[in-house]
Every structure is written in structure tokens, then in C-alpha cells.
Design a protein around this motif. Structure first.
Motif, PDB file in Angstrom:
ATOM      1  N   ARG A  29      11.730  -2.384  -7.429  1.00 51.38           N
ATOM      2  CA  ARG A  29      10.288  -2.181  -7.331  1.00 51.38           C
ATOM      3  C   ARG A  29       9.551  -2.715  -8.564  1.00 51.38           C
ATOM      4  NH1 ARG A  29       8.660   1.006  -3.370  1.00 51.38           N
ATOM      5  NH2 ARG A  29       6.762   1.533  -4.485  1.00 51.38           N
ATOM      6  N   LEU A  30      10.138  -2.515  -9.731  1.00 52.29           N
ATOM      7  CA  LEU A  30       9.473  -2.950 -10.958  1.00 52.29           C
ATOM      8  C   LEU A  30       9.354  -4.467 -10.998  1.00 52.29           C
ATOM      9  CD1 LEU A  30       8.214  -1.897 -13.540  1.00 52.29           C
ATOM     10  CD2 LEU A  30      10.485  -1.899 -14.588  1.00 52.29           C
ATOM     11  N   ALA A  31      10.419  -5.152 -10.644  1.00 52.65           N
ATOM     12  CA  ALA A  31      10.371  -6.614 -10.616  1.00 52.65           C
ATOM     13  C   ALA A  31       9.390  -7.102  -9.561  1.00 52.65           C
ATOM     14  CB  ALA A  31      11.767  -7.175 -10.338  1.00 52.65           C
ATOM     15  N   ALA A  32       9.343  -6.418  -8.416  1.00 51.19           N
ATOM     16  CA  ALA A  32       8.469  -6.855  -7.328  1.00 51.19           C
ATOM     17  C   ALA A  32       6.997  -6.731  -7.699  1.00 51.19           C
ATOM     18  CB  ALA A  32       8.764  -6.043  -6.068  1.00 51.19           C
ATOM     19  N   VAL A  33       6.605  -5.610  -8.304  1.00 49.66           N
ATOM     20  CA  VAL A  33       5.180  -5.428  -8.625  1.00 49.66           C
ATOM     21  C   VAL A  33       4.760  -6.423  -9.704  1.00 49.66           C
ATOM     22  CG1 VAL A  33       5.416  -3.636 -10.428  1.00 49.66           C
ATOM     23  CG2 VAL A  33       3.398  -3.669  -8.947  1.00 49.66           C
ATOM     24  N   ARG A  34       5.641  -6.712 -10.650  1.00 58.37           N
ATOM     25  CA  ARG A  34       5.312  -7.696 -11.679  1.00 58.37           C
ATOM     26  C   ARG A  34       5.187  -9.094 -11.080  1.00 58.37           C
ATOM     27  NH1 ARG A  34       9.441  -5.131 -16.140  1.00 58.37           N
ATOM     28  NH2 ARG A  34       7.869  -4.035 -17.401  1.00 58.37           N
ATOM     29  N   GLU A  35       6.095  -9.437 -10.190  1.00 58.90           N
ATOM     30  CA  GLU A  35       6.060 -10.767  -9.584  1.00 58.90           C
ATOM     31  C   GLU A  35       4.809 -10.956  -8.735  1.00 58.90           C
ATOM     32  OE1 GLU A  35       8.754 -13.688  -6.686  1.00 58.90           O
ATOM     33  OE2 GLU A  35       9.566 -11.751  -7.352  1.00 58.90           O
ATOM     34  N   LEU A  36       4.452  -9.940  -7.952  1.00 60.75           N
ATOM     35  CA  LEU A  36       3.248 -10.036  -7.129  1.00 60.75           C
ATOM     36  C   LEU A  36       2.000 -10.212  -7.982  1.00 60.75           C
ATOM     37  CD1 LEU A  36       3.390  -7.478  -4.169  1.00 60.75           C
ATOM     38  CD2 LEU A  36       2.920  -9.923  -4.047  1.00 60.75           C
ATOM     39  N   ALA A  37       1.894  -9.416  -9.046  1.00 62.14           N
ATOM     40  CA  ALA A  37       0.713  -9.506  -9.904  1.00 62.14           C
ATOM     41  C   ALA A  37       0.594 -10.894 -10.536  1.00 62.14           C
ATOM     42  CB  ALA A  37       0.784  -8.430 -10.987  1.00 62.14           C
ATOM     43  N   ALA A  38       1.726 -11.442 -10.959  1.00 65.18           N
ATOM     44  CA  ALA A  38       1.698 -12.771 -11.563  1.00 65.18           C
ATOM     45  C   ALA A  38       1.420 -13.855 -10.527  1.00 65.18           C
ATOM     46  CB  ALA A  38       3.029 -13.042 -12.266  1.00 65.18           C
ATOM     47  N   GLU A  39       2.040 -13.738  -9.347  1.00 63.78           N
ATOM     48  CA  GLU A  39       1.918 -14.765  -8.312  1.00 63.78           C
ATOM     49  C   GLU A  39       0.492 -14.846  -7.775  1.00 63.78           C
ATOM     50  OE1 GLU A  39       3.352 -17.744  -5.673  1.00 63.78           O
ATOM     51  OE2 GLU A  39       4.183 -16.861  -7.496  1.00 63.78           O
ATOM     52  N   TYR A  40      -0.175 -13.679  -7.608  1.00 62.77           N
ATOM     53  CA  TYR A  40      -1.510 -13.661  -7.011  1.00 62.77           C
ATOM     54  C   TYR A  40      -2.628 -13.544  -8.053  1.00 62.77           C
ATOM     55  CZ  TYR A  40       0.238 -13.582  -2.265  1.00 62.77           C
ATOM     56  OH  TYR A  40       0.833 -13.929  -1.061  1.00 62.77           O
ATOM     57  N   ARG A  41      -2.237 -13.435  -9.342  1.00 60.28           N
ATOM     58  CA  ARG A  41      -3.226 -13.269 -10.419  1.00 60.28           C
ATOM     59  C   ARG A  41      -4.148 -12.105 -10.117  1.00 60.28           C
ATOM     60  NH1 ARG A  41      -4.799 -19.710 -10.955  1.00 60.28           N
ATOM     61  NH2 ARG A  41      -2.719 -20.440 -11.572  1.00 60.28           N
ATOM     62  N   ALA A  42      -3.569 -11.016  -9.701  1.00 59.31           N
ATOM     63  CA  ALA A  42      -4.315  -9.836  -9.292  1.00 59.31           C
ATOM     64  C   ALA A  42      -3.636  -8.589  -9.854  1.00 59.31           C
ATOM     65  CB  ALA A  42      -4.376  -9.744  -7.764  1.00 59.31           C
ATOM     66  N   THR A  43      -4.387  -7.510  -9.883  1.00 64.11           N
ATOM     67  CA  THR A  43      -3.783  -6.209 -10.146  1.00 64.11           C
ATOM     68  C   THR A  43      -3.124  -5.736  -8.861  1.00 64.11           C
ATOM     69  OG1 THR A  43      -5.405  -5.668 -11.839  1.00 64.11           O
ATOM     70  CG2 THR A  43      -4.249  -3.818 -10.810  1.00 64.11           C
ATOM     71  N   VAL A  44      -1.919  -5.207  -8.960  1.00 60.32           N
ATOM     72  CA  VAL A  44      -1.171  -4.778  -7.781  1.00 60.32           C
ATOM     73  C   VAL A  44      -0.785  -3.313  -7.917  1.00 60.32           C
ATOM     74  CG1 VAL A  44       0.905  -5.109  -6.386  1.00 60.32           C
ATOM     75  CG2 VAL A  44      -0.283  -7.087  -7.347  1.00 60.32           C
ATOM     76  N   LEU A  45      -1.132  -2.535  -6.919  1.00 61.15           N
ATOM     77  CA  LEU A  45      -0.678  -1.151  -6.779  1.00 61.15           C
ATOM     78  C   LEU A  45       0.364  -1.155  -5.670  1.00 61.15           C
ATOM     79  CD1 LEU A  45      -2.906   2.049  -6.530  1.00 61.15           C
ATOM     80  CD2 LEU A  45      -0.953   1.700  -5.041  1.00 61.15           C
ATOM     81  N   LEU A  46       1.617  -1.001  -6.047  1.00 62.09           N
ATOM     82  CA  LEU A  46       2.714  -0.993  -5.069  1.00 62.09           C
ATOM     83  C   LEU A  46       2.987   0.443  -4.666  1.00 62.09           C
ATOM     84  CD1 LEU A  46       4.930  -2.431  -3.466  1.00 62.09           C
ATOM     85  CD2 LEU A  46       6.382  -2.312  -5.510  1.00 62.09           C
ATOM     86  N   LYS A  47       2.657   0.764  -3.414  1.00 61.45           N
ATOM     87  CA  LYS A  47       2.794   2.134  -2.923  1.00 61.45           C
ATOM     88  C   LYS A  47       4.247   2.434  -2.574  1.00 61.45           C
ATOM     89  CE  LYS A  47      -0.405   1.177   0.189  1.00 61.45           C
ATOM     90  NZ  LYS A  47      -1.474   1.218   1.207  1.00 61.45           N
ATOM     91  N   GLY A  48       4.568   3.732  -2.523  1.00 61.19           N
ATOM     92  CA  GLY A  48       5.910   4.129  -2.124  1.00 61.19           C
ATOM     93  C   GLY A  48       6.375   5.368  -2.853  1.00 61.19           C
TER      94      GLY A  48
END
Length: 475
Positions: free
Chosen positions: A363-382
Motif C-alpha cells: 500500500r505504501l509503495a502504491a500511494v507514493r507511485e500514484l501521487a508521483a504518476e498523477y502529480r496529485a495528492t492521493v488518499l488511498l482508502k482501505g
């Protein structure tokens, strides 16, 4: 974990040899004694690896042995055991046994101390340790992990193979990411921090906000405030098939700190029937009037045009649910105003082009990758909600919540709440963090307590408890 190792090296350089391990062992022994209740006459088994965790376990075992416990160490690599710790255990009356005797010893033990692998462990347990982990799992003994459960990744919270499950984890100096992020968090049990004198890192890998932190973030109206000065949030959500998503998003937004809520979409009648204070428009986002932030996507179906219109605005935008699917990567990356994305694991997997299991396992790697890939703040629910900003740095982990939040419409309420905080002026990372925190508290209040004492709660119950959660944070 390199920041922790560096802090430990700096502290070791200033202290007499062995003093740091003695501090850790004292805290570990006290925690074990508290779990046992009655130390004298109890049976304790130490599973000892070759690193410092094994030394901590041995010195703690010596302290318990001096208080009358029957303590037996089982070294997994006898030739590489911490010799000074082993000698201390023997001087205190403790015993040493080989791995072949471990099954019988564990079956008769009241407590097992997991000192097999430390923060440098990667990739699950080796076969010998895996066999002992199975024996421990089948026993009735309480399990205390030293620093973190053996087999989990301290840096990421990943569990790539077999790992021990602890009832209590005693960690030293600072919380390790693996103790805060699932799936490793599930293996840690209750986590107790022992202060050994480490300086906290200047930029932590993870941080968990507390009541006082969130209270400082929440908007508070001034005497001259009116509904427009407090911020107006626009909600573009719902469809003929999913009108309830619009109603629930509005319910969260109305309780999120903004002064007014504008709604655009096909569910206007349903929204007004439930919340007549909502400003409803049928002119689409462009004709709805001035807003300070938009929430787009919950229950939107295939309305790509509305998503595109919202993304083209120059105000902060929260993207959720269908909005995540309909928004193109470049449309998000090209925005100049802040964007907050709120996917669950399945949506995150689709955005990253991987399997859901890969996101849930890292999960930690995924939220970091999404934020970097989309240049956005990401709230990963779960099960662990994480918030990462587009510039990297510290990731926030939400400490509130309950499994009862896993219910239809709960995410729509969160989107409205966080979007309202955006409109009230909070930065995207803060709006996401404070929104998740309040949402988690509201979920607990709606359920009447944590499992197993709690009871099922519907999404509208969660929304109705947001004001109470807000008051609790401020007291």
C-alpha cells in the motif's frame, strides 16, 4: 529505515557499549511482565535470531528469569547468537535448548518472545523460522515481538512470505512504517513504543495525526464570516442509476466546514428532498456559480463530459469513484490547481495497471507511485488509509476508523467531507488527512465502538456523526 539506523548509530557513539541494548531490554521485559501478570513461575520461550533483536530478547529474558520465570532460549543460528546476552541469561538461571525441543517448550509456555529478525529482515521467514512460526500459531501462548514481528518488512509494511503474528509488539525509539501499514500492521497486535533516547527524524517516512493536530487544521468561522467567506463546495455526482451517491456526498459536504454546497447533476430532486439547504443547479459545472472546490465522480456513471469540465476549472478538485475512471491521466497531470484523488485498492490498481492484490500487499509503495504518476495528492482508502502528496516526502497514515466503515456509500460521505475542507481553504494533504480522521471517528461513533463491541452502521449514520467527531477532536 535508514534514518532509524543512522539515529541508532549516532546514539551508540555517545553511549557506553551495551547501554542502548540494556535500555531496550528493560522496556521489553517490563512489557512482557505486564502481559504475563504474574512473572514468578511462568514459562517463557525466547526465539532468538542472530541480530540485535535476539540480544534484546536474551537480556529481557535474563530480567524475567531473575524475577522467577522459567526462561528458555531457542537460538535459530546457535553459532551466531548474541554471546553476551546468552551469558547474561545463563547467569540469571535461564536455559538454552535447540530447535528440535522448541515445539514441546512452546506448547507449555505462557509467553513466546519473537526475537528472530529485526528491521533488516526482507522476504519472509526462512524454513526453520517458518516452522516455529507455525508451532507458535497453534499454541496458546501470548506472543511479544521485539521491535516488529519477524517476517514483515519494516520499511513498507509488506509481508512477502510467512511471518509471526504478535499479540504485542514492543518497538524502540520510533514507530516503524511496517507497524502502521497493512498488511504488516495486522501482524503487530498492540504496539508499545519504548523511548531509548533516539532523536526523531527531521522528515519522518510516516506520520499519524492526533486530535490536537487535526483540531489545528479544522476551519473555524470568524465573527465576520458568511456562507461565501467560509467557502462553497461544488458536488458533481450521482446519476439516474446511482442518485444515492449524490445524496451521500452532499451529506458529507454539508458537515465539512464549507459555508454552502452547490450540487449539479441528475439527482437534484433526491438531494433537495433530503437536504433542502443545498444550492441545486441544472446548468452544469460551468453555470453553477462560483465555488472554491469541486467534488466529482461519486455515482457519476459514464458522464465523462462533466468530469472534463470540472478538471478544466482553476480550483481544487477531488476525484472519486467514476471520476477516477473517466479522468485521463494527462488531464490530471496538467492541472495547475490542486487535485485530490481518493481511490480504494481496486481503483488504484486500475490506475496503475496492476492487480488489486499488488496494491493491497504494498500500500505504501502504491500511494507514493500514484501521487508521483498523477502529480496529485492521493488518499488511498482501505484497512490502512494513507495520504501522499505529489512531491514525495512524509506519508500520513490515518489512525482512526473501524472495519464497520466498509459499507456502501461510506466513500461518498468521505469525498463530500474532504471536498468541503478543500473549499474551506485547507491544502489538499490536510483536507485529505483531516477528512479521513473525522470520517474514521464518525464511523466509530456510528458503530457504537470498535469491534467486537460495535454494530453495523450505514453511510448516512456515518455522516450524521461527523459533527460529534468534530466536537470530540476540539476538546
Amino acid at each position: 529505515m535508514e534514518t532509524v539506523r543512522a539515529a541508532e548509530r549516532a546514539l551508540l557513539a555517545r553511549m557506553p557499549e551495551g547501554a542502548l541494548m540494556q535500555r531496550a531490554a528493560a522496556g521489553l521485559a517490563a512489557a512482557c511482565a505486564g502481559l504475563l501478570g504474574r512473572v514468578y513461575g511462568s514459562r517463557v520461550v525466547l526465539l532468538v535470531g542472530s541480530g540485535d533483536n535476539g540480544g534484546d530478547a536474551l537480556y529481557a529474558g535474563a530480567r524475567l528469569a531473575r524475577r522467577g520465570a522459567g526462561v528458555t532460549a531457542v537460538p535459530l543460528s546457535p553459532g551466531r547468537v548474541h554471546h553476551e546476552g546468552l551469558a547474561a541469561l545463563r547467569r540469571a538461571g535461564g536455559a538454552v535448548a535447540d530447535a528440535d525441543a522448541a515445539e514441546e517448550l512452546i506448547a507449555r509456555a505462557g509467553l513466546v518472545v519473537d526475537g528472530i529478525v529485526g528491521i533488516g529482515g526482507k522476504g519472509g521467514l526462512r524454513p526453520g523460522a517458518e516452522r516455529l512460526a507455525g508451532v507458535v500459531a497453534r499454541s496458546r501462548a501470548a506472543v511479544v515481538a521485539v521491535d516488529l514481528p519477524s517476517g514483515v518488512d519494516a520499511d513498507t509494511g509488506e509481508v512477502r512470505g510467512a511471518a509471526l503474528r504478535a499479540d504485542l509488539t514492543v518497538t524502540f525509539g520510533t514507530y516503524k512504517p511496517g507497524l502502521l501499514v497493512d498488511p504488516a500492521r495486522e501482524y503487530a497486535g498492540v504496539v508499545r513504543l519504548v523511548d531509548i533516547g533516539l532523536e526523531p527524524p527531521a522528515v519522518p517516512e510516516l506520520e499519524a495525526l492526533q486530535h490536537a493536530d487535526v483540531a489545528r487544521l479544522l476551519p473555524e468561522p470568524a465573527a465576520e464570516s458568511d456562507k461565501y467567506r467560509r467557502g462553497v463546495v461544488g458536488i458533481a455526482a450521482g446519476s439516474a442509476r446511482y442518485p444515492g451517491a449524490a445524496v451521500l456526498a452532499v451529506s458529507g459536504a454539508l458537515r465539512g466546514g464549507a459555508g454552502a454546497v452547490r450540487y449539479v447533476g441528475p439527482a437534484g430532486d433526491a438531494v433537495l428532498a433530503r437536504f433542502p439547504e443545498t444550492l441545486v443547479s441544472d446548468a452544469g459545472p460551468a453555470g453553477a456559480g462560483r465555488v472554491q472546490a469541486w467534488v466529482v465522480g461519486p455515482g457519476a456513471g459514464d458522464d465523462a463530459a462533466t468530469v472534463a469540465q470540472v478538471l478544466a476549472t482553476d480550483v481544487p478538485v477531488l476525484l472519486d469513484a467514476d471520476g477516477l475512471r473517466l479522468a485521463g491521466r494527462e488531464a490530471v497531470r496538467g492541472r495547475t490547481a490542486p487535485t485530490l484523488m481518493t481511490p480504494h485498492a481496486g481503483e488504484a490498481a486500475a490506475l496503475l495497471g496492476v492487480r488489486r492484490e499488488e496494491v493491497e500487499g504494498a500500500r505504501l509503495a502504491a500511494v507514493r507511485e500514484l501521487a508521483a504518476e498523477y502529480r496529485a495528492t492521493v488518499l488511498l482508502k482501505g484497512s490502512t488509509t494513507l495520504v501522499a502528496g505529489p512531491g514525495g516526502g512524509t506519508v500520513r497514515v490515518n489512525p482512526t476508523g473501524t472495519p464497520w466503515l466498509a459499507t456502501a456509500g461510506s466513500g461518498d460521505v468521505l469525498s463530500g467531507l474532504a471536498g468541503s475542507l478543500l473549499a474551506a481553504g485547507l491544502a489538499a494533504v490536510d483536507a485529505a488527512s483531516a477528512g479521513a480522521y473525522l470520517h474514521g471517528l464518525a464511523g466509530r461513533l456510528a458503530a457504537g465502538g470498535p469491534q467486537p463491541q460495535g454494530a453495523p452502521a450505514a453511510a448516512h449514520d456515518i455522516a450524521s456523526h461527523i459533527p460529534q467527531a468534530w466536537r470530540n477532536v476540539g476538546t
